[in-house]
Design a protein around this motif. Sequence first.
Motif, short mmCIF file in Angstrom:
data_model
loop_
_atom_site.label_atom_id
_atom_site.label_comp_id
_atom_site.label_asym_id
_atom_site.label_seq_id
_atom_site.Cartn_x
_atom_site.Cartn_y
_atom_site.Cartn_z
N GLU A 1 34.26 -35.47 -74.34
CA GLU A 1 32.92 -35.27 -74.87
C GLU A 1 32.17 -36.55 -74.60
OE1 GLU A 1 32.78 -34.18 -78.97
OE2 GLU A 1 33.38 -32.12 -78.58
N ARG B 1 30.38 -31.56 -73.12
CA ARG B 1 31.81 -31.27 -73.29
C ARG B 1 32.28 -30.79 -71.93
NH1 ARG B 1 29.34 -29.08 -77.89
NH2 ARG B 1 29.95 -30.17 -79.78
N LEU C 1 24.89 -33.75 -75.26
CA LEU C 1 26.33 -33.86 -75.47
C LEU C 1 27.00 -32.99 -74.42
CD1 LEU C 1 28.72 -34.91 -77.11
CD2 LEU C 1 28.49 -32.88 -78.55
#
Length: 130
Positions: free
Chosen positions: A65, A79, A77
């Motif tokens: 992440e 991931r 963000l």
Amino acid sequence: PVIVTTAEYPFRIVHTNAAWSELCGWQSHEVLGSTCALLQGKATNLAHTAEMCESALKTGYAAAELINYKKDGTPFLNRIVLIPVVSQCAHGTRLTNTVGILDGTPLSGAIMMTSMDSQHYVHQPHRSLP
């Protein structure tokens, strides 16, 4: 969103799909031959990035992440999961590419500040307490 890179460091970009372009703001022709460093910025945790690269080099697999940045500078963000692409050759299997599957989430201002403070703290040299 999907990105395909070479299997060797520095993992040069060889393909991106339309969903990656929509998420990151870069068109495929703008990034081919570049590295994913173009997504890094002030709050990107470089230690996590290095760990991900090391794992990808050793096994072909990795996950992380990270705070990354769109072309316009907007943080998100990220991931990301890395999966190896292998081919059969006379000497067995050979790692040829790495596929990255991204899940991008917009960041709120509060999360961004926390992440930036954390990143800043991680990179501060150890100091003695007074």
